[in-house]
Design a protein around this motif. Structure first.
Motif, PDB file in Angstrom:
ATOM      1  N   ILE A 181     -25.187 -16.570 -27.669  1.00 27.86           N
ATOM      2  CA  ILE A 181     -25.321 -16.970 -29.077  1.00 27.86           C
ATOM      3  C   ILE A 181     -24.157 -17.451 -29.715  1.00 27.86           C
ATOM      4  O   ILE A 181     -24.128 -18.635 -30.534  1.00 27.86           O
ATOM      5  CB  ILE A 181     -25.615 -15.521 -29.684  1.00 27.86           C
ATOM      6  CG1 ILE A 181     -26.748 -14.843 -29.161  1.00 27.86           C
ATOM      7  CG2 ILE A 181     -26.060 -16.188 -31.324  1.00 27.86           C
ATOM      8  CD1 ILE A 181     -26.914 -13.286 -29.627  1.00 27.86           C
ATOM      9  N   GLU A 182     -22.943 -16.998 -29.710  1.00 25.61           N
ATOM     10  CA  GLU A 182     -21.870 -17.311 -30.502  1.00 25.61           C
ATOM     11  C   GLU A 182     -21.471 -18.803 -30.030  1.00 25.61           C
ATOM     12  O   GLU A 182     -21.173 -19.791 -30.929  1.00 25.61           O
ATOM     13  CB  GLU A 182     -20.487 -16.543 -30.363  1.00 25.61           C
ATOM     14  CG  GLU A 182     -19.338 -17.114 -31.123  1.00 25.61           C
ATOM     15  CD  GLU A 182     -18.510 -16.150 -31.258  1.00 25.61           C
ATOM     16  OE1 GLU A 182     -17.557 -16.322 -31.929  1.00 25.61           O
ATOM     17  OE2 GLU A 182     -18.281 -15.224 -30.340  1.00 25.61           O
ATOM     18  N   ILE A 183     -21.321 -19.140 -28.873  1.00 22.64           N
ATOM     19  CA  ILE A 183     -20.804 -20.605 -28.544  1.00 22.64           C
ATOM     20  C   ILE A 183     -21.963 -21.624 -28.836  1.00 22.64           C
ATOM     21  O   ILE A 183     -21.214 -22.688 -29.326  1.00 22.64           O
ATOM     22  CB  ILE A 183     -20.705 -20.773 -26.594  1.00 22.64           C
ATOM     23  CG1 ILE A 183     -19.783 -21.856 -26.554  1.00 22.64           C
ATOM     24  CG2 ILE A 183     -21.969 -20.493 -25.956  1.00 22.64           C
ATOM     25  CD1 ILE A 183     -19.171 -22.062 -25.281  1.00 22.64           C
ATOM     26  N   LEU A 184     -22.976 -21.315 -28.848  1.00 27.44           N
ATOM     27  CA  LEU A 184     -24.171 -22.362 -29.265  1.00 27.44           C
ATOM     28  C   LEU A 184     -24.041 -22.548 -30.598  1.00 27.44           C
ATOM     29  O   LEU A 184     -23.895 -23.800 -31.253  1.00 27.44           O
ATOM     30  CB  LEU A 184     -25.456 -21.821 -28.895  1.00 27.44           C
ATOM     31  CG  LEU A 184     -26.715 -23.066 -28.685  1.00 27.44           C
ATOM     32  CD1 LEU A 184     -25.871 -23.898 -27.657  1.00 27.44           C
ATOM     33  CD2 LEU A 184     -27.794 -22.345 -28.262  1.00 27.44           C
ATOM     34  N   VAL A 185     -23.968 -21.529 -31.625  1.00 25.53           N
ATOM     35  CA  VAL A 185     -23.784 -21.771 -33.103  1.00 25.53           C
ATOM     36  C   VAL A 185     -22.624 -22.330 -33.374  1.00 25.53           C
ATOM     37  O   VAL A 185     -22.567 -23.365 -34.128  1.00 25.53           O
ATOM     38  CB  VAL A 185     -23.833 -20.422 -33.691  1.00 25.53           C
ATOM     39  CG1 VAL A 185     -23.346 -20.405 -35.221  1.00 25.53           C
ATOM     40  CG2 VAL A 185     -25.068 -19.688 -33.637  1.00 25.53           C
ATOM     41  N   ARG A 186     -21.284 -22.065 -32.819  1.00 24.29           N
ATOM     42  CA  ARG A 186     -20.035 -22.522 -32.926  1.00 24.29           C
ATOM     43  C   ARG A 186     -20.050 -24.131 -32.552  1.00 24.29           C
ATOM     44  O   ARG A 186     -19.447 -24.820 -33.090  1.00 24.29           O
ATOM     45  CB  ARG A 186     -18.978 -21.869 -32.559  1.00 24.29           C
ATOM     46  CG  ARG A 186     -18.845 -20.644 -33.303  1.00 24.29           C
ATOM     47  CD  ARG A 186     -17.480 -19.935 -32.865  1.00 24.29           C
ATOM     48  NE  ARG A 186     -17.266 -18.601 -33.674  1.00 24.29           N
ATOM     49  CZ  ARG A 186     -17.073 -18.392 -35.004  1.00 24.29           C
ATOM     50  NH1 ARG A 186     -16.776 -19.544 -35.634  1.00 24.29           N
ATOM     51  NH2 ARG A 186     -16.949 -17.268 -35.395  1.00 24.29           N
ATOM     52  N   LEU A 187     -20.829 -24.386 -31.513  1.00 24.92           N
ATOM     53  CA  LEU A 187     -20.782 -25.747 -31.009  1.00 24.92           C
ATOM     54  C   LEU A 187     -21.651 -26.555 -31.849  1.00 24.92           C
ATOM     55  O   LEU A 187     -21.281 -27.752 -32.537  1.00 24.92           O
ATOM     56  CB  LEU A 187     -21.308 -25.959 -29.576  1.00 24.92           C
ATOM     57  CG  LEU A 187     -20.335 -25.537 -28.450  1.00 24.92           C
ATOM     58  CD1 LEU A 187     -21.204 -25.510 -26.996  1.00 24.92           C
ATOM     59  CD2 LEU A 187     -19.335 -26.488 -28.349  1.00 24.92           C
ATOM     60  N   TYR A 188     -22.653 -26.088 -32.633  1.00 25.15           N
ATOM     61  CA  TYR A 188     -23.383 -26.679 -33.453  1.00 25.15           C
ATOM     62  C   TYR A 188     -22.664 -26.870 -34.751  1.00 25.15           C
ATOM     63  O   TYR A 188     -22.594 -27.963 -35.098  1.00 25.15           O
ATOM     64  CB  TYR A 188     -24.621 -25.760 -33.836  1.00 25.15           C
ATOM     65  CG  TYR A 188     -25.718 -26.381 -34.701  1.00 25.15           C
ATOM     66  CD1 TYR A 188     -26.632 -27.394 -34.507  1.00 25.15           C
ATOM     67  CD2 TYR A 188     -25.717 -26.422 -36.236  1.00 25.15           C
ATOM     68  CE1 TYR A 188     -27.532 -27.937 -35.185  1.00 25.15           C
ATOM     69  CE2 TYR A 188     -26.444 -26.805 -36.910  1.00 25.15           C
ATOM     70  CZ  TYR A 188     -27.424 -27.613 -36.603  1.00 25.15           C
ATOM     71  OH  TYR A 188     -28.073 -28.361 -37.303  1.00 25.15           O
ATOM     72  N   TRP A 189     -21.777 -25.882 -35.162  1.00 24.66           N
ATOM     73  CA  TRP A 189     -20.932 -26.108 -36.309  1.00 24.66           C
ATOM     74  C   TRP A 189     -20.099 -27.357 -36.013  1.00 24.66           C
ATOM     75  O   TRP A 189     -19.411 -27.899 -37.005  1.00 24.66           O
ATOM     76  CB  TRP A 189     -20.161 -24.931 -36.696  1.00 24.66           C
ATOM     77  CG  TRP A 189     -21.068 -23.862 -37.285  1.00 24.66           C
ATOM     78  CD1 TRP A 189     -22.094 -23.905 -37.669  1.00 24.66           C
ATOM     79  CD2 TRP A 189     -20.565 -22.529 -37.396  1.00 24.66           C
ATOM     80  NE1 TRP A 189     -22.657 -22.704 -38.285  1.00 24.66           N
ATOM     81  CE2 TRP A 189     -21.591 -21.738 -38.132  1.00 24.66           C
ATOM     82  CE3 TRP A 189     -19.481 -21.655 -37.331  1.00 24.66           C
ATOM     83  CZ2 TRP A 189     -21.294 -20.515 -38.579  1.00 24.66           C
ATOM     84  CZ3 TRP A 189     -19.320 -20.538 -37.748  1.00 24.66           C
ATOM     85  CH2 TRP A 189     -20.396 -19.541 -38.471  1.00 24.66           C
ATOM     86  N   GLN A 190     -19.635 -27.435 -34.707  1.00 21.19           N
ATOM     87  CA  GLN A 190     -18.499 -28.478 -34.212  1.00 21.19           C
ATOM     88  C   GLN A 190     -19.164 -29.773 -34.458  1.00 21.19           C
ATOM     89  O   GLN A 190     -18.589 -30.720 -34.126  1.00 21.19           O
ATOM     90  CB  GLN A 190     -17.980 -28.008 -32.941  1.00 21.19           C
ATOM     91  CG  GLN A 190     -17.097 -28.748 -32.736  1.00 21.19           C
ATOM     92  CD  GLN A 190     -16.194 -28.166 -31.538  1.00 21.19           C
ATOM     93  OE1 GLN A 190     -15.344 -27.298 -31.333  1.00 21.19           O
ATOM     94  NE2 GLN A 190     -16.597 -28.830 -30.163  1.00 21.19           N
TER      95      GLN A 190
END
Length: 245
Positions: A181-190
């Protein structure tokens, strides 16, 4: 030219891994499997598989670090060894490996995108697991202020390693079931875009789950709390992204 490999986190998953590797052999892609502190019997099986398949590279954690920790070890190793993209696959036989060619094709069309499976479940899925996913889906939509991430929990995806490595270098990510979950959200934020490919997912009758109902649900709840406040800081940028398309 893009270079792909497969990353498999494995903690005592022995019942299906030989079949998984046999099926993956047809793709002629290097495979990085991370033994995440498995027991002696599992290690013996993994060692025999490494001898059987020359394309298999086995990395070992002396102690269990969790699925997320194992995947991160594999992604870092892949990047350090010159691969441009890594395909995350579970060791328990849940994923429809025939769809890897579709994931790669979508990745080749948009190399900077994360490409993720979008699960199609059959009757084998535990009802509580199915319903709990939608709670996470709701919070991810809030945390990204969009519906772009259709499913954030499917561990069957292609990572563009340049951007993934950049994120892991600047941010400590979850090492357990919160990782996907976290890596996908943070990649999206990136700034990453995410492409979804429908894929069938099964829960084998003899499958072994390492999901810890209390600890992992608490970890995911705490993750959503952190991501929610992270979204508030990024709200202007996320809203502008939504307006700009």
């Amino acid at each position: 030219m893009n270079q792909y490999c497969i990353v498999i986190p494995n903690y005592n998953h022995t019942h299906a891994i030989a079949d998984v590797l046999s099926e993956l052999a047809e793709l002629s892609l290097p495979i990085i499997m991370i033994d995440d502190g498995s027991d002696a019997d599992a290690k013996q099986i993994f060692s025999s598989l490494q001898q059987r398949y020359p394309f298999l590279r086995l990395l070992t954690h002396s102690e269990n670090q969790g699925k997320g920790g194992a995947v991160q070890t594999g992604l870092r190793y892949a990047f350090a060894n010159g691969f441009s993209h890594a395909i995350q696959v579970d060791a328990d036989g849940q994923h429809s490996l025939n769809d890897i060619s579709k994931l790669i094709a979508a990745s080749e069309s948009a190399p900077e995108n994360v490409v993720s499976g979008c699960p199609i479940y059959d009757s084998s899925v535990p009802k509580h697991r199915y319903l709990s996913r939608y709670i996470t889906h709701f919070w991810v939509w809030v945390e990204t202020l969009s519906f772009d991430i259709v499913d954030s929990m499917c561990g069957f995806r292609v990572y563009p390693l340049q951007y993934t490595e950049r994120l892991m270098n600047k941010r400590a990510l979850g090492t357990r079931m919160d990782f996907d979950i976290e890596i996908l959200v943070r990649l999206y934020w990136q700034g990453a875009r995410v492409t979804f490919i429908p894929t069938h997912v099964i829960y084998p009758e003899d499958g072994v789950s390492h999901f810890r109902a209390l600890h992992d649900n608490l970890g995911i709840s705490w993750l959503h709390t952190r991501l929610f406040f992270g979204m508030l800081v990024r709200m202007p940028r996320l809203l502008w992204r939504k307006v700009a398309g």
